[in-house]
Design a protein around this motif. Structure first.
Motif, PDB file in Angstrom:
ATOM      1  N   VAL A 151       1.240  -0.220   5.068  1.00  0.00           N
ATOM      2  CA  VAL A 151       0.951  -1.077   6.221  1.00  0.00           C
ATOM      3  C   VAL A 151      -0.261  -1.953   5.944  1.00  0.00           C
ATOM      4  O   VAL A 151      -0.266  -3.157   6.244  1.00  0.00           O
ATOM      5  N   ALA A 152      -1.298  -1.371   5.355  1.00  0.00           N
ATOM      6  CA  ALA A 152      -2.513  -2.129   5.043  1.00  0.00           C
ATOM      7  C   ALA A 152      -2.205  -3.290   4.108  1.00  0.00           C
ATOM      8  O   ALA A 152      -2.663  -4.420   4.315  1.00  0.00           O
ATOM      9  N   ARG A 153      -1.415  -3.024   3.082  1.00  0.00           N
ATOM     10  CA  ARG A 153      -1.079  -4.083   2.132  1.00  0.00           C
ATOM     11  C   ARG A 153      -0.187  -5.147   2.775  1.00  0.00           C
ATOM     12  O   ARG A 153      -0.393  -6.345   2.589  1.00  0.00           O
ATOM     13  N   ASN A 154       0.789  -4.719   3.555  1.00  0.00           N
ATOM     14  CA  ASN A 154       1.719  -5.665   4.179  1.00  0.00           C
ATOM     15  C   ASN A 154       1.051  -6.558   5.207  1.00  0.00           C
ATOM     16  O   ASN A 154       1.392  -7.734   5.342  1.00  0.00           O
ATOM     17  N   CYS A 155       0.105  -5.982   5.944  1.00  0.00           N
ATOM     18  CA  CYS A 155      -0.534  -6.721   7.040  1.00  0.00           C
ATOM     19  C   CYS A 155      -1.863  -7.345   6.630  1.00  0.00           C
ATOM     20  O   CYS A 155      -2.485  -8.060   7.431  1.00  0.00           O
ATOM     21  N   GLY A 156      -2.314  -7.078   5.416  1.00  0.00           N
ATOM     22  CA  GLY A 156      -3.579  -7.641   4.951  1.00  0.00           C
ATOM     23  C   GLY A 156      -4.762  -7.205   5.764  1.00  0.00           C
ATOM     24  O   GLY A 156      -5.658  -8.004   6.086  1.00  0.00           O
ATOM     25  N   THR A 157      -4.797  -5.920   6.101  1.00  0.00           N
ATOM     26  CA  THR A 157      -5.846  -5.403   6.968  1.00  0.00           C
ATOM     27  C   THR A 157      -6.176  -3.970   6.566  1.00  0.00           C
ATOM     28  O   THR A 157      -5.561  -3.405   5.671  1.00  0.00           O
ATOM     29  N   SER A 158      -7.156  -3.386   7.236  1.00  0.00           N
ATOM     30  CA  SER A 158      -7.421  -1.962   7.083  1.00  0.00           C
ATOM     31  C   SER A 158      -6.643  -1.196   8.140  1.00  0.00           C
ATOM     32  O   SER A 158      -6.296  -1.737   9.195  1.00  0.00           O
ATOM     33  N   VAL A 159      -6.385   0.067   7.867  1.00  0.00           N
ATOM     34  CA  VAL A 159      -5.558   0.893   8.743  1.00  0.00           C
ATOM     35  C   VAL A 159      -6.227   2.237   8.966  1.00  0.00           C
ATOM     36  O   VAL A 159      -6.769   2.836   8.023  1.00  0.00           O
ATOM     37  N   LEU A 160      -6.205   2.689  10.203  1.00  0.00           N
ATOM     38  CA  LEU A 160      -6.596   4.060  10.537  1.00  0.00           C
ATOM     39  C   LEU A 160      -5.366   4.757  11.067  1.00  0.00           C
ATOM     40  O   LEU A 160      -4.850   4.423  12.143  1.00  0.00           O
ATOM     41  N   CYS A 161      -4.861   5.704  10.302  1.00  0.00           N
ATOM     42  CA  CYS A 161      -3.708   6.506  10.700  1.00  0.00           C
ATOM     43  C   CYS A 161      -4.223   7.847  11.220  1.00  0.00           C
ATOM     44  O   CYS A 161      -4.801   8.629  10.465  1.00  0.00           O
TER      45      CYS A 161
END
Length: 252
Positions: A151-161
């Motif tokens: 998700v982080a790579r696809n959306c170009g963002t950081s992710v907190l799961c």
């Protein structure tokens, strides 16, 4: 655990614009006040962007969003992006209905998040994977790391799961947090308040991953301490202790 970011939050007292769901507004406001931040809730299209420009961080939570609030969120998100104000998007229940999916896609097409925060089921839905959910909650079993990184790579963002182990990633660097208690799953809005806390941590201008990880670690540790109090007998008594703990300094 990075307590320096918390001290900076309390020194700066950042204004956090919460465009969040109706179920959790009071809880989120009280949690942010306990933390040392200043909450504001402005959902009207007429002033959402103006409030966002005056704020230090913006949370966009789609838990009870409709078309009109979505328009306001997009206006606020664009204003925050223009001024490089951190934006946290919480796709609550995005996998539950096609309507929620459409709303989130519209939001993401217009607003660049600093962090997307969600459970494994919500995040998997964003990349076309099917994981078991029940309403807005994830009830399946999976290793969330791969999902969060994609998700982080696809959306170009950081992710907190969020989950039993929280995963914080930008697709390349990944951090994990294992603080927390099962009692958090028994109170409404625990995940939503975490989104607000993460926004407050991001608003003081430190490293995004370190800030999101520190927020999750502090939040979980304070929940653990609250749950350990001798007079806690369930989610009701836990809740009041948790707010008190968010206001404290000692990590126990």
């Amino acid at each position: 655990m990075n307590e320096g970011i918390l001290h900076k939050v309390r020194e700066m007292n950042p204004l956090v614009h919460n465009m969040t769901n109706q179920v959790v507004m009071n809880f989120s406001a009280n949690g942010l006040l306990a933390l040392g931040a200043s909450p504001i809730m402005a959902n009207a299209k007429e002033d959402a962007a103006e409030v966002a420009r005056q704020s230090d961080g913006l949370l966009l939570n789609i838990g009870t969003v409709g078309e009109e609030q979505l328009d306001a969120m997009i206006l606020a998100g664009k204003a925050a992006n223009e001024q490089e104000i951190p934006v946290v998007i919480d796709p609550v229940g995005v996998a539950a209905t096609s309507y929620r999916t459409k709303l989130f896609e519209s939001l993401l097409s217009e607003v660049q998040p600093t962090v997307i925060k969600g459970n494994a089921g919500e995040l998997a839905h964003l990349i076309g994977r099917k994981l078991e959910t029940k309403g807005v909650d994830f009830v399946g079993e999976t290793d969330p790391t791969e999902v969060a990184e994609e998700v982080a790579r696809n959306c170009g963002t950081s992710v907190l799961c969020t989950g039993k182990t929280d995963i914080v990633t930008d697709g390349n660097r990944t951090l994990k947090n294992e603080t927390g208690t099962a009692l958090l799953t028994q109170i409404t809005g625990a995940g939503c308040l975490l989104g607000s806390v993460v926004t407050a941590y991001l608003s003081v201008g430190e490293d995004v991953l370190e800030s999101a990880h520190a927020a999750a670690a502090y939040y979980g540790k304070k929940a653990e301490i609250a749950a350990s109090q001798t007079d806690v007998r369930g989610p009701g008594t836990f809740l009041s202790h948790f707010i008190d703990q968010l206001a404290g300094e000692d990590m126990g």
